[in-house]
Design a protein around this motif. Sequence first.
Motif, PDB file in Angstrom:
ATOM      1  N   VAL A 140      40.772  43.793  42.827  1.00  0.00           N
ATOM      2  CA  VAL A 140      40.312  42.396  42.735  1.00  0.00           C
ATOM      3  C   VAL A 140      39.220  42.135  43.765  1.00  0.00           C
ATOM      4  CG1 VAL A 140      40.985  39.986  43.050  1.00  0.00           C
ATOM      5  CG2 VAL A 140      42.488  41.540  41.806  1.00  0.00           C
ATOM      6  N   ILE A 141      39.441  42.594  44.993  1.00  0.00           N
ATOM      7  CA  ILE A 141      38.461  42.377  46.057  1.00  0.00           C
ATOM      8  C   ILE A 141      37.141  43.076  45.720  1.00  0.00           C
ATOM      9  CG2 ILE A 141      37.926  42.784  48.489  1.00  0.00           C
ATOM     10  CD1 ILE A 141      40.936  42.532  49.060  1.00  0.00           C
ATOM     11  N   ALA A 181      31.235  58.707  48.714  1.00  0.00           N
ATOM     12  CA  ALA A 181      32.390  59.489  49.147  1.00  0.00           C
ATOM     13  C   ALA A 181      33.684  58.693  49.112  1.00  0.00           C
ATOM     14  CB  ALA A 181      32.151  60.025  50.557  1.00  0.00           C
ATOM     15  N   THR A 182      33.601  57.356  49.241  1.00  0.00           N
ATOM     16  CA  THR A 182      34.826  56.553  49.284  1.00  0.00           C
ATOM     17  C   THR A 182      34.826  55.529  48.148  1.00  0.00           C
ATOM     18  OG1 THR A 182      33.772  55.060  50.912  1.00  0.00           O
ATOM     19  CG2 THR A 182      35.107  56.887  51.770  1.00  0.00           C
ATOM     20  N   ASN A 183      34.478  54.296  48.465  1.00  0.00           N
ATOM     21  CA  ASN A 183      34.425  53.234  47.462  1.00  0.00           C
ATOM     22  C   ASN A 183      33.439  52.183  47.929  1.00  0.00           C
ATOM     23  OD1 ASN A 183      35.969  51.234  49.172  1.00  0.00           O
ATOM     24  ND2 ASN A 183      37.556  52.810  48.914  1.00  0.00           N
ATOM     25  N   LEU A 184      33.208  51.182  47.082  1.00  0.00           N
ATOM     26  CA  LEU A 184      32.174  50.191  47.368  1.00  0.00           C
ATOM     27  C   LEU A 184      32.519  49.309  48.562  1.00  0.00           C
ATOM     28  CD1 LEU A 184      31.338  49.302  43.699  1.00  0.00           C
ATOM     29  CD2 LEU A 184      29.720  50.187  45.354  1.00  0.00           C
ATOM     30  N   ILE A 185      33.780  48.913  48.701  1.00  0.00           N
ATOM     31  CA  ILE A 185      34.164  48.051  49.826  1.00  0.00           C
ATOM     32  C   ILE A 185      33.953  48.786  51.138  1.00  0.00           C
ATOM     33  CG2 ILE A 185      36.112  46.942  50.975  1.00  0.00           C
ATOM     34  CD1 ILE A 185      37.157  46.084  48.345  1.00  0.00           C
ATOM     35  N   GLY A 190      37.537  36.169  38.808  1.00  0.00           N
ATOM     36  CA  GLY A 190      36.861  34.963  38.338  1.00  0.00           C
ATOM     37  C   GLY A 190      37.376  33.716  39.024  1.00  0.00           C
ATOM     38  N   ALA A 191      38.701  33.650  39.224  1.00  0.00           N
ATOM     39  CA  ALA A 191      39.296  32.496  39.914  1.00  0.00           C
ATOM     40  C   ALA A 191      38.797  32.407  41.355  1.00  0.00           C
ATOM     41  CB  ALA A 191      40.820  32.605  39.886  1.00  0.00           C
ATOM     42  N   ILE A 192      38.671  33.565  42.007  1.00  0.00           N
ATOM     43  CA  ILE A 192      38.169  33.576  43.390  1.00  0.00           C
ATOM     44  C   ILE A 192      36.721  33.097  43.429  1.00  0.00           C
ATOM     45  CG2 ILE A 192      37.598  35.057  45.359  1.00  0.00           C
ATOM     46  CD1 ILE A 192      39.991  36.811  44.586  1.00  0.00           C
ATOM     47  N   MET A 193      35.923  33.500  42.467  1.00  0.00           N
ATOM     48  CA  MET A 193      34.524  33.057  42.416  1.00  0.00           C
ATOM     49  C   MET A 193      34.432  31.548  42.209  1.00  0.00           C
ATOM     50  SD  MET A 193      32.569  36.129  40.345  1.00  0.00           S
ATOM     51  CE  MET A 193      30.962  35.372  40.549  1.00  0.00           C
ATOM     52  N   VAL A 194      35.328  30.999  41.399  1.00  0.00           N
ATOM     53  CA  VAL A 194      35.355  29.543  41.215  1.00  0.00           C
ATOM     54  C   VAL A 194      35.646  28.853  42.547  1.00  0.00           C
ATOM     55  CG1 VAL A 194      36.576  27.634  40.134  1.00  0.00           C
ATOM     56  CG2 VAL A 194      36.014  29.655  38.794  1.00  0.00           C
ATOM     57  N   ILE A 195      36.622  29.377  43.275  1.00  0.00           N
ATOM     58  CA  ILE A 195      36.984  28.800  44.582  1.00  0.00           C
ATOM     59  C   ILE A 195      35.808  28.910  45.549  1.00  0.00           C
ATOM     60  CG2 ILE A 195      38.500  29.051  46.586  1.00  0.00           C
ATOM     61  CD1 ILE A 195      40.670  30.037  44.618  1.00  0.00           C
TER      62      ILE A 195
END
Length: 744
Positions: A267-268, A406-410, A105-110
């Motif tokens: 977090v990412i 197979a892995t992850n979203l990132i 949330g803090a990153i989204m604010v930034i």
Amino acid sequence: MTKKNKFQSFVSELPQNLFSGFVVSLIALPLGLGLALASGAPPISGIIAAIIGGSVVALIGGSQVTITGPGNGLVVVILGAITTLGAGDMQQGFLYTLAAIVLSGAIMVILGFLRMGSLGDFFPASAIQGMLAAIGIGIFAKQFHVMLGNTNAKGSIIELMLQVPEGIINYTTTNSASVFWAGMIGIISLLIMVFYSKIRNKYFQLIPAPMWIVVLCIGLYYYFDFFSASEYPIAKSLLINLPDDVLASFAFPDFGKVNDLEFISAVISITLIASIESLLSIKAVDKLDPLKRRSNINKDIRALGFATIISGFLGGLNVVTVIARSSVNVNNNGSNRSANFFHASFLVVFILLFATELRKIPLSALAAILVYTGYKLASPENIQKVFKIGKEQLAIFLITLFTTIATNLITGIAVGILATFVAHVIISKDIFLFITNLFKPNVLMFKEDGKYYVSVKNFSSFLNYTKLKTKLDQIPESCDAIIDFSLSDFVDHSVLENLNDYAESFKRKGGFFEIVGLDNHNAGSEHPFALRKNAGFHIPSPTTTTINLTKRQKALQNVAKELHWEYEPNRNVESLIELPDFGYFKTKKIKKVSNILSNDRCELFDVVFHEGELFAKQIVKTTMLYIDIEAPIPAFTLDKEGIFEYIYHFAGFKDINIDEHPDFSKRFYLSGKDTEAIKNLFSNELILFFESNQYYHIEANNHGLLIIGRERLAGIKEIKALVDYGTRLRPLLCNQYETVAPLL
């Protein structure tokens, strides 16, 4: 006075927003509980996110009709974070995940303060579709087993999908009455979700499908409690577990793993998916807004960030903009942010007053709602739509989908971006086109005659779309805008899809948005959003039976029908023998002629020519009109007075002044060898015509008349104006034939 009117409007619309907020809350309640359970979090965490999101975003957000709360896209990410960070301890993993939610949330604010809302445009459309489909499959894989009464199914997405046939067999052969009844309620709930839209009873439609499921589940519980001799057959472990004292049961984040790589990765991932889901939803909801208002995306991202921080500290999930609940809001006449606030308020009432009833809802019923949601995200129809756009888009979609599973979203979205770039390089066969021009300014915008003209050079794709978007956002939607890709060698699917959104927005606001310059580009399919690659000066074979016409070419076909003219997409240069005879083309080499509108005496066409040679060579594409006058009128050139005057003087031409019309002589540069014949040709009526209409460069020779606008491709409105100009000018010139002929 304006403020007063806005306030009065706000107050007058409160009743309809109150009702809309109530309807949305009926959907948000079961969805919030279900999404939290699917994420491996306590059920109340989804409701907390919806309440905080609705309250905070309603007060400081930048959208009018969006609804906020927990989102579908985050289910897989939150579940993965809780499982990984807790190392088997789901409760502790949830506390660590709350800390990750607060930081996201803090990153989204930034990001909001840095005005980074446009970053959502960087992701290729097909890669995003693949990622959303992977999320849908992940939700389906986990919740399908819960829907059949099995809450113990574990494993990766692939393992859970492979277990689906076994799960069905186990359910049909189960000896547990509790599992059987839970599965039966799950199946019936799924059928309600599937067939709800097909039931056309207006009274039935007053209650949303998820709320029907809630009502029927609670009703079934009371049936066994009051009317049946048997006990309620579903075990308490298969029902929703809400804390006895909701207000005293808030969970608080644990920042103990803030330095761990797994925590940073969580977090990412949470920030990335929350941002993408919100940006896509905001863009989609803006299209639904009856008043066609455009959201302040950066302001909304900041509001979502603040809401997420508060939600995380109180034990809630991420707050994102959600398309399904927002659509319900619009459909029920929600008109401003108060609907979002009312939806949050009703959720507070439900939790405080009806918590006991909510504990009677089986987990399988909520799982059925999510199974349907997962299917919709990854439905075969979505795959078919992507395939229609182009085979390369389907490849990007599938690569992103399988990599994400197979892995992850990132990793999945990163591979999707890379796959898109590789596909573009393979199709264009020119990697240097992208590498050498990526950081160059490729968008030029200027205003002429009240119209905005935007020229795009080299290439336009997801890599540099923000440059184009920045320019387009400066154009008032009530004005006319022409986007020219004639100098661009490559235009991708994501850009064309986004430009279609602009076209619709301009149309709603009374403006005009047109794309030109793609007529000479090859397309991967007949879909209007298929990527385009410049075909050079290739002219299709006359034996070609099908030609993939662009939107502009189809519009030209319609113009031809309106005028009762003929339309021809391409023509050999050799057939236009008369063009090189005009002085305009003395130093120019014609390469291609296309999009010809013609009747017996007039031809309008796009022409590609070049000036100069070697490093000084310049390609020009423009639209012009040729008129056959049927009379040997004197050769002349007419242009607007200005810089051309000095050029023509330098070349030995002399400006011909019409003594009776000094104002005309000041405004126009008229030249030609036979001065007397030209003066006789320019009658009072003809001069009045030129003075009263738009400026064009006009040349006349023994064959006819050439009328040229600006040295660029014309839009449809400009083409209509040019045709109208020429068809009104031709009779005036022909009427002068008897006067001029004796002097020739």
